[in-house]
Design a protein around this motif. Sequence first.
Motif, PDB file in Angstrom:
ATOM      1  N   ILE A  86       1.398  45.798  -0.994  1.00 16.24           N
ATOM      2  CA  ILE A  86       2.524  46.536  -0.419  1.00 16.24           C
ATOM      3  C   ILE A  86       3.078  45.681   0.705  1.00 16.24           C
ATOM      4  O   ILE A  86       2.357  45.380   1.664  1.00 16.24           O
ATOM      5  CB  ILE A  86       2.051  47.895   0.091  1.00 16.24           C
ATOM      6  CG1 ILE A  86       1.597  48.689  -1.128  1.00 16.24           C
ATOM      7  CG2 ILE A  86       3.154  48.624   0.853  1.00 16.24           C
ATOM      8  CD1 ILE A  86       0.838  49.897  -0.824  1.00 16.24           C
ATOM      9  N   ALA A  87       4.307  45.244   0.577  1.00 15.68           N
ATOM     10  CA  ALA A  87       4.837  44.286   1.545  1.00 15.68           C
ATOM     11  C   ALA A  87       6.284  44.604   1.881  1.00 15.68           C
ATOM     12  O   ALA A  87       6.990  45.283   1.124  1.00 15.68           O
ATOM     13  CB  ALA A  87       4.739  42.874   0.983  1.00 15.68           C
ATOM     14  N   GLU A  88       6.684  44.101   3.024  1.00 13.69           N
ATOM     15  CA  GLU A  88       8.050  44.315   3.503  1.00 13.69           C
ATOM     16  C   GLU A  88       9.060  43.478   2.740  1.00 13.69           C
ATOM     17  O   GLU A  88       8.797  42.303   2.433  1.00 13.69           O
ATOM     18  CB  GLU A  88       8.133  43.861   4.957  1.00 13.69           C
ATOM     19  CG  GLU A  88       8.153  44.989   5.910  1.00 13.69           C
ATOM     20  CD  GLU A  88       8.594  44.545   7.300  1.00 13.69           C
ATOM     21  OE1 GLU A  88       9.092  43.423   7.472  1.00 13.69           O
ATOM     22  OE2 GLU A  88       8.428  45.372   8.194  1.00 13.69           O
ATOM     23  N   ASP A  89      10.218  44.035   2.512  1.00 12.69           N
ATOM     24  CA  ASP A  89      11.321  43.285   1.909  1.00 12.69           C
ATOM     25  C   ASP A  89      11.468  41.944   2.623  1.00 12.69           C
ATOM     26  O   ASP A  89      11.455  41.901   3.863  1.00 12.69           O
ATOM     27  CB  ASP A  89      12.643  44.058   2.079  1.00 12.69           C
ATOM     28  CG  ASP A  89      12.709  45.285   1.175  1.00 12.69           C
ATOM     29  OD1 ASP A  89      11.931  45.363   0.209  1.00 12.69           O
ATOM     30  OD2 ASP A  89      13.534  46.178   1.472  1.00 12.69           O
ATOM     31  N   GLY A  90      11.585  40.889   1.841  1.00 12.66           N
ATOM     32  CA  GLY A  90      11.828  39.572   2.440  1.00 12.66           C
ATOM     33  C   GLY A  90      10.553  38.796   2.746  1.00 12.66           C
ATOM     34  O   GLY A  90      10.623  37.664   3.220  1.00 12.66           O
TER      35      GLY A  90
ATOM     36  N   VAL B 129      -2.693  37.845   4.836  1.00 12.45           N
ATOM     37  CA  VAL B 129      -2.400  36.926   3.731  1.00 12.45           C
ATOM     38  C   VAL B 129      -3.661  36.109   3.396  1.00 12.45           C
ATOM     39  O   VAL B 129      -4.003  35.924   2.226  1.00 12.45           O
ATOM     40  CB  VAL B 129      -1.186  36.016   4.057  1.00 12.45           C
ATOM     41  CG1 VAL B 129      -1.020  34.935   3.003  1.00 12.45           C
ATOM     42  CG2 VAL B 129       0.082  36.855   4.150  1.00 12.45           C
ATOM     43  N   SER B 130      -4.407  35.673   4.421  1.00  9.40           N
ATOM     44  CA  SER B 130      -5.651  34.944   4.106  1.00  9.40           C
ATOM     45  C   SER B 130      -6.650  35.838   3.404  1.00  9.40           C
ATOM     46  O   SER B 130      -7.359  35.403   2.492  1.00  9.40           O
ATOM     47  CB  SER B 130      -6.379  34.379   5.322  1.00  9.40           C
ATOM     48  OG  SER B 130      -5.543  34.115   6.355  1.00  9.40           O
TER      49      SER B 130
ATOM     50  N   ARG C 261       4.302  36.984  -1.588  1.00  7.21           N
ATOM     51  CA  ARG C 261       4.674  37.094  -2.999  1.00  7.21           C
ATOM     52  C   ARG C 261       3.823  36.193  -3.896  1.00  7.21           C
ATOM     53  O   ARG C 261       3.406  36.586  -4.986  1.00  7.21           O
ATOM     54  CB  ARG C 261       6.155  36.718  -3.126  1.00  7.21           C
ATOM     55  CG  ARG C 261       6.756  36.897  -4.490  1.00  7.21           C
ATOM     56  CD  ARG C 261       8.046  36.098  -4.595  1.00  7.21           C
ATOM     57  NE  ARG C 261       9.132  36.638  -3.776  1.00  7.21           N
ATOM     58  CZ  ARG C 261      10.021  37.529  -4.217  1.00  7.21           C
ATOM     59  NH1 ARG C 261       9.955  37.972  -5.442  1.00  7.21           N
ATOM     60  NH2 ARG C 261      10.976  37.951  -3.433  1.00  7.21           N
ATOM     61  N   LYS C 262       3.526  34.993  -3.397  1.00  5.16           N
ATOM     62  CA  LYS C 262       2.748  34.008  -4.174  1.00  5.16           C
ATOM     63  C   LYS C 262       1.349  34.503  -4.541  1.00  5.16           C
ATOM     64  O   LYS C 262       0.748  34.022  -5.479  1.00  5.16           O
ATOM     65  CB  LYS C 262       2.565  32.726  -3.336  1.00  5.16           C
ATOM     66  CG  LYS C 262       3.850  32.086  -2.887  1.00  5.16           C
ATOM     67  CD  LYS C 262       3.582  30.759  -2.167  1.00  5.16           C
ATOM     68  CE  LYS C 262       3.354  30.985  -0.691  1.00  5.16           C
ATOM     69  NZ  LYS C 262       4.166  30.395   0.298  1.00  5.16           N
ATOM     70  N   TYR C 263       0.827  35.418  -3.725  1.00  5.45           N
ATOM     71  CA  TYR C 263      -0.567  35.835  -3.928  1.00  5.45           C
ATOM     72  C   TYR C 263      -0.682  37.233  -4.521  1.00  5.45           C
ATOM     73  O   TYR C 263      -1.762  37.796  -4.567  1.00  5.45           O
ATOM     74  CB  TYR C 263      -1.322  35.768  -2.594  1.00  5.45           C
ATOM     75  CG  TYR C 263      -1.150  34.446  -1.911  1.00  5.45           C
ATOM     76  CD1 TYR C 263      -1.703  33.295  -2.462  1.00  5.45           C
ATOM     77  CD2 TYR C 263      -0.403  34.342  -0.734  1.00  5.45           C
ATOM     78  CE1 TYR C 263      -1.523  32.068  -1.845  1.00  5.45           C
ATOM     79  CE2 TYR C 263      -0.220  33.120  -0.119  1.00  5.45           C
ATOM     80  CZ  TYR C 263      -0.775  31.981  -0.681  1.00  5.45           C
ATOM     81  OH  TYR C 263      -0.593  30.775  -0.068  1.00  5.45           O
ATOM     82  N   ALA C 264       0.435  37.792  -4.911  1.00  3.04           N
ATOM     83  CA  ALA C 264       0.413  39.176  -5.388  1.00  3.04           C
ATOM     84  C   ALA C 264       0.521  39.213  -6.909  1.00  3.04           C
ATOM     85  O   ALA C 264       1.399  38.575  -7.489  1.00  3.04           O
ATOM     86  CB  ALA C 264       1.564  39.950  -4.767  1.00  3.04           C
ATOM     87  N   ASP C 265      -0.379  39.962  -7.553  1.00  3.32           N
ATOM     88  CA  ASP C 265      -0.217  40.185  -8.993  1.00  3.32           C
ATOM     89  C   ASP C 265       0.865  41.234  -9.230  1.00  3.32           C
ATOM     90  O   ASP C 265       1.646  41.130 -10.166  1.00  3.32           O
ATOM     91  CB  ASP C 265      -1.544  40.616  -9.607  1.00  3.32           C
ATOM     92  CG  ASP C 265      -2.555  39.483  -9.562  1.00  3.32           C
ATOM     93  OD1 ASP C 265      -2.265  38.419 -10.142  1.00  3.32           O
ATOM     94  OD2 ASP C 265      -3.605  39.635  -8.909  1.00  3.32           O
ATOM     95  N   GLU C 266       0.844  42.257  -8.375  1.00  2.00           N
ATOM     96  CA  GLU C 266       1.924  43.253  -8.392  1.00  2.00           C
ATOM     97  C   GLU C 266       2.382  43.402  -6.963  1.00  2.00           C
ATOM     98  O   GLU C 266       1.573  43.342  -6.036  1.00  2.00           O
ATOM     99  CB  GLU C 266       1.429  44.630  -8.858  1.00  2.00           C
ATOM    100  CG  GLU C 266       0.693  44.658 -10.169  1.00  2.00           C
ATOM    101  CD  GLU C 266       1.571  44.314 -11.367  1.00  2.00           C
ATOM    102  OE1 GLU C 266       2.821  44.409 -11.248  1.00  2.00           O
ATOM    103  OE2 GLU C 266       0.998  43.947 -12.402  1.00  2.00           O
ATOM    104  N   ILE C 267       3.665  43.650  -6.779  1.00  2.36           N
ATOM    105  CA  ILE C 267       4.131  43.833  -5.404  1.00  2.36           C
ATOM    106  C   ILE C 267       5.049  45.055  -5.314  1.00  2.36           C
ATOM    107  O   ILE C 267       5.917  45.262  -6.149  1.00  2.36           O
ATOM    108  CB  ILE C 267       4.764  42.523  -4.876  1.00  2.36           C
ATOM    109  CG1 ILE C 267       4.997  42.591  -3.375  1.00  2.36           C
ATOM    110  CG2 ILE C 267       5.994  42.128  -5.612  1.00  2.36           C
ATOM    111  CD1 ILE C 267       4.965  41.207  -2.721  1.00  2.36           C
TER     112      ILE C 267
END
Length: 369
Positions: free
Chosen positions: A307-311, A291-292, A316-322
């Motif tokens: 690419i991140a895990e559900d939940g 995240v950093s 989410r705050k740092y993603a333009d697309e997830i």
Amino acid sequence: EKGGFDSFMDKEIHDQPHAVADTLLGRTDAAGRIILDDLRIDEAVLRSVDKIIVIACGTAAYAGHVAKYAIEHWCRIPVEVELAHEFRYRDPIVDERTLVVAISQSGETMDTLMAVRHAREQGAKVLAIVNTNGSTIPRESDAVLYTHAGPEIAVASTKAFLAQITAAYILGLYLAQLRGNKFPDEVAQLFDELRDMSRKVQTVIERGEYVRATARSMEAADKVLFLGRHVGYPVAMEGALKLKELAYIHAEGFAAGELKHGPIALIDEGQPVFVVVPSPRGRDQLHSKVVSNIQEIRARGARTLVIAEDGDDEVRKYADEIFWIPQAPSLLQPLLAVVPLQIFAMALAGAKGLDVDQPRNLAKSVTVE
Ligand code: F6R
């Protein structure tokens, strides 16, 4: 024979839940112990192994990188991963207590075959993880663990990769069981979690339309970076390889921790960067470290494709697309995280009007050194 899909690659991506499930089929007995009938190496020899060297090329080598993390963690045996052509032409330290694991979809890759021969000449036992029945590499190896991905037609490897990783996990759990690193119920539980991955791969595929739409909007990209840590690192490299092969876009995968040692200089306004984010439920602060890294590149203008895990609300705050993937044990996450990257490369190549099954300059099996 493309089963209604536009390309073999698309079909093979959709075959992946089966590739994982079929590779796991028949590997346990009624008591839940892992049995590998076709192994043909004496159990005493496998108990005395003090080093594993994985040799492979391309995508198969990235499967080997994933295997390293899992096998070292489960079995406490040192694992090296080396490109077969590099292994062959140095002076590798190999003896009777070395287990060489050769990974190959085709079983015919000349670079890998030459490395297998070289390892056996030095006295090592060679176990092949191969997809093609009766091919040369398993014939020349001491043992074989077949992946059951079915024939892979598209030049770019997809389902064979998932099956190779699955087979490597089976090998790791088998060795842990044999050498007493894990209690039988721990092995059985890990195996159950592995079985459950097929369904989760299916979920990722069902979420593919958002990945495709994102890819279509990025037709003009001329360089794309991929970051990951731990098992996310080989996933990042595989994502970059897929994009080079299929869309002819310059792409590079980095270990996220390496960013500040150089590659961060590449980041400027709008630079697309994929980041594979480890599970927030995992140990070792891996998640917060990644995240950093995302914050660092975003502060420099990167467009972050995460690419991140559900939940995972934090990232989410740092993603333009997830691109969301189901929750899974950390070591097994590559089976899920790579899928959006495969779909992305395929869809971007498609948007550029390129032949995704037959990229230029490439052959399905590389039978020259
Ligand atoms: C990538 C790809 C190649 C192969 C490599 C090894 O999409 O297909 O990088 O993975 O040439 O091939 P096999 O596994 O047949 O030894």
